[in-house]
Write a protein that holds these residues in place. Structure first.
Motif, short mmCIF file in Angstrom:
data_model
loop_
_atom_site.label_atom_id
_atom_site.label_comp_id
_atom_site.label_asym_id
_atom_site.label_seq_id
_atom_site.Cartn_x
_atom_site.Cartn_y
_atom_site.Cartn_z
N ASP A 178 0.83 -1.20 0.00
CA ASP A 178 0.00 0.00 0.00
C ASP A 178 0.86 1.26 0.00
OD1 ASP A 178 -1.81 2.04 0.52
OD2 ASP A 178 -3.02 0.81 1.87
N GLY A 179 0.51 2.20 -0.88
CA GLY A 179 1.32 3.41 -1.02
C GLY A 179 1.00 4.50 -0.02
N HIS A 180 -0.03 4.31 0.84
CA HIS A 180 -0.38 5.34 1.80
C HIS A 180 0.73 5.52 2.83
CE1 HIS A 180 -2.66 7.50 4.94
NE2 HIS A 180 -3.47 7.87 3.95
N TRP A 181 0.91 6.76 3.29
CA TRP A 181 2.02 7.05 4.19
C TRP A 181 1.92 6.27 5.49
CZ3 TRP A 181 1.08 9.13 8.99
CH2 TRP A 181 -0.17 9.73 9.20
N ARG A 182 0.69 5.95 5.93
CA ARG A 182 0.53 5.20 7.18
C ARG A 182 1.06 3.77 7.07
NH1 ARG A 182 -5.55 6.73 9.41
NH2 ARG A 182 -5.15 8.95 9.83
N GLN A 183 1.22 3.28 5.86
CA GLN A 183 1.71 1.92 5.66
C GLN A 183 3.18 1.87 5.29
OE1 GLN A 183 -0.39 -0.27 6.62
NE2 GLN A 183 -2.10 1.19 6.71
N SER A 184 3.90 3.00 5.49
CA SER A 184 5.32 3.04 5.14
C SER A 184 6.12 2.00 5.91
CB SER A 184 5.88 4.44 5.42
OG SER A 184 5.23 5.41 4.62
N TRP A 185 5.71 1.73 7.17
CA TRP A 185 6.44 0.76 8.00
C TRP A 185 6.38 -0.65 7.40
CZ3 TRP A 185 3.99 -3.48 10.12
CH2 TRP A 185 2.59 -3.49 10.03
N LEU A 186 5.31 -0.93 6.63
CA LEU A 186 5.13 -2.27 6.06
C LEU A 186 6.25 -2.63 5.11
CD1 LEU A 186 1.38 -3.03 5.16
CD2 LEU A 186 3.02 -4.47 6.38
N LEU A 187 6.73 -1.66 4.36
CA LEU A 187 7.79 -1.92 3.39
C LEU A 187 9.03 -2.47 4.09
CD1 LEU A 187 8.58 -1.58 0.36
CD2 LEU A 187 9.54 0.63 0.99
N ARG A 188 9.43 -1.81 5.17
CA ARG A 188 10.61 -2.25 5.91
C ARG A 188 10.36 -3.59 6.62
NH1 ARG A 188 10.09 3.18 7.10
NH2 ARG A 188 9.16 2.68 9.13
N ALA A 189 9.15 -3.74 7.18
CA ALA A 189 8.83 -4.97 7.90
C ALA A 189 8.80 -6.18 6.98
CB ALA A 189 7.48 -4.81 8.60
N VAL A 190 8.19 -6.04 5.81
CA VAL A 190 8.10 -7.15 4.87
C VAL A 190 9.48 -7.51 4.32
CG1 VAL A 190 7.21 -7.87 2.62
CG2 VAL A 190 5.69 -6.73 4.24
N GLU A 191 10.27 -6.49 4.02
CA GLU A 191 11.62 -6.77 3.51
C GLU A 191 12.46 -7.51 4.56
OE1 GLU A 191 15.44 -4.48 1.46
OE2 GLU A 191 13.97 -3.34 2.61
N LYS A 192 12.33 -7.11 5.81
CA LYS A 192 13.06 -7.78 6.88
C LYS A 192 12.64 -9.24 7.02
CE LYS A 192 13.95 -7.64 11.86
NZ LYS A 192 13.63 -6.96 13.15
N ARG A 193 11.32 -9.49 7.02
CA ARG A 193 10.82 -10.85 7.15
C ARG A 193 11.21 -11.71 5.94
NH1 ARG A 193 10.45 -14.12 8.96
NH2 ARG A 193 8.43 -15.14 8.72
N LEU A 194 11.23 -11.08 4.77
CA LEU A 194 11.62 -11.81 3.56
C LEU A 194 13.07 -12.26 3.66
CD1 LEU A 194 11.10 -12.69 0.59
CD2 LEU A 194 11.93 -10.43 -0.10
N ARG A 195 13.95 -11.38 4.09
CA ARG A 195 15.36 -11.74 4.22
C ARG A 195 15.55 -12.84 5.26
NH1 ARG A 195 18.99 -8.35 1.78
NH2 ARG A 195 18.13 -6.43 0.87
N GLU A 196 14.80 -12.78 6.35
CA GLU A 196 14.89 -13.82 7.36
C GLU A 196 14.43 -15.17 6.81
OE1 GLU A 196 14.01 -10.91 11.24
OE2 GLU A 196 12.47 -12.27 10.47
#
Length: 437
Positions: A260-278
């Motif tokens: 989601d491109g909304h500013w409130r969901q900005s944290w999701l980008l970092r969270a998903v990338e972190k979980r993906l790498r794990e």
């Protein structure tokens, strides 16, 4: 699923239903079905339909047909039943990569080994098909690259404009056999089947999957299913009613995650990338940092997926919509391939030239005939027509393109030049109402 004779279809359907109903069920007694003449015969038919080249032993389908298919399959069955079957070494062939940089080593198994792998796939596929997630599209029955692209386009239409464009580093070469076999054993309680899988895997090397194997797509999907499940969980835990903030689409090792491109969901980008790498780390796989990147469609950026260049543009009504076209490098590769045919056939009659280029054009256009490919198709069509006209004029030892001598319809009607450049328009992808922010 893969079409097969009625009895085999019924068996595969029953296996799938059982696997879908009981997620922890381990299947036993599978090897006897792998060895059935009906299964081996269907595996041979599918192998022959792919028109593959011979393996290291040089045995061709023509030689098998001459000697007798029944005798060929009976010998394979005897080796399997008696436990004497051993896969042959691969014949290796280097093929250019899609980006034009370097070559990919393709491992070509013998026809005998393709039949055995095909028989295994016919029996094992319905078990693991029941476990695969919605975001997985690569080489699965009833699913295509077009479906994956449409899923991505639908997510863009819903406002998921932050993209994790993921590339795995030499994925097929780094699959760990013990990890893969453990995942297979979670569903298979048949020592003979597991032994056969080990033999096939060890033929290549101590790790990795041979990309030329019949089993390679199934095994690669099994290996990456934990990643798909992680993304599916991320999608569900962040859901707000009917609206989701995360979407994903994976085709083999080509993965995109849309957020989601909304500013409130900005944290999701970092969270998903972190979980993906794990998650990929637990599989002993790493991301290709040079090719993996974060894309923001709101900023006018684009990303590539399965040969398409995907972005977001305004339509004539001023509404944002997904826009996807063939990547420039794909068009360049096509024209380079066609140019090689024209250059190597200057002294050939025009009908022979057309017989060579028509299959190339038909395959390329059929693949890219979705989305917004019309402008690209027009360019390709004009380029091919000019090459055909120059070939005709050279044969007459004249200059020019013969614009007045031959009309456009004449090239397609009389010469039989491929001309079906029709594009399937994308389904209308309306932006769903967003939740209250």
């Amino acid at each position: 699923m893969t079409k097969a004779p009625i009895r085999l279809q019924d068996l595969r359907r029953r296996i799938y239903v059982k696997a879908k109903a009981e997620e922890s069920w381990r299947f036993w007694g599978l090897f006897v079905h792998v060895c059935k003449p009906e299964t081996l015969s269907e595996a041979y038919r599918l192998a022959k339909a792919n028109h593959g080249a011979p393996g290291l032993d040089g045995v061709t389908f023509e030689a098998i047909e001459t000697a007798g298919v029944d005798a060929f399959l009976e010998q394979i069955r005897d080796e399997l039943v008696q436990g004497t079957y051993r896969p042959m070494r691969y014949r290796h062939q280097a093929i250019p990569k899609g980006d034009g940089k370097g070559h990919r080593l393709l491992s070509i198994p013998s026809i005998r080994d393709r039949v055995v792998q095909g028989a295994l796939k016919l029996i094992l596929e319905p078990i693991f098909e029941a476990d695969f997630q919605e975001g997985s599209y690569g080489y699965r029955p009833g699913r295509s690259a077009h479906d994956a692209v449409q899923r991505v386009a639908g997510a863009i239409a819903q406002g998921k404009t932050r993209i994790l464009d993921v590339a795995l580093h030499a994925y097929f070469d780094h699959v760990r056999h013990h990890v893969l076999l453990a995942k297979m054993a979670a569903r298979i309680d048949d020592p003979e089947v597991m032994r056969l899988l080990r033999l096939i895997l060890k033929t290549r090397a101590k790790q990795g999957i041979a990309q030329g194997d019949v089993l390679a797509p199934l095994l690669s999907n099994v290996y990456l299913t934990p990643v798909d499940r992680m993304l599916e969980r991320a999608k569900e835990v962040t859901r707000e009613g009917q609206y989701t903030h995360v979407e994903d689409a994976r085709f083999a090792d080509d993965l995109v995650i849309l957020i989601d491109g909304h500013w409130r969901q900005s944290w999701l980008l970092r969270a998903v990338e972190k979980r993906l790498r794990e998650e990929v780390a637990t599989l002993h796989v790493t991301l290709n940092e040079d090719k993996s990147r974060i894309v923001d469609l709101v900023k006018g950026e684009s990303f590539g997926f399965l040969g398409f260049d995907c972005r977001r543009l305004r339509n004539r009504k001023g509404n944002w919509q997904p826009y996807y076209t063939p990547q420039m490098r794909k068009r360049t590769a096509l024209l380079r391939r066609l140019k090689a045919v024209f250059q190597g056939s200057r002294s050939q009659p025009i009908d022979r030239v057309i017989d060579q280029i028509n299959p190339i054009l038909r395959g390329w256009v059929t693949y890219f005939a979705i989305g917004h490919s019309s402008r690209c198709f027009s360019y390709v069509r004009d380029w091919v027509e000019k090459k055909i006209r120059r070939h005709l004029m050279r044969a007459r030892q004249r200059a020019g393109f013969g614009w007045k001598r031959w009309s456009r319809p004449w090239l397609y009607r009389n010469l039989g030049l491929f001309g079906n450049y029709r594009v399937s328009r994308p389904k209308q992808l309306w932006l769903k109402a967003l939740p209250v922010r």
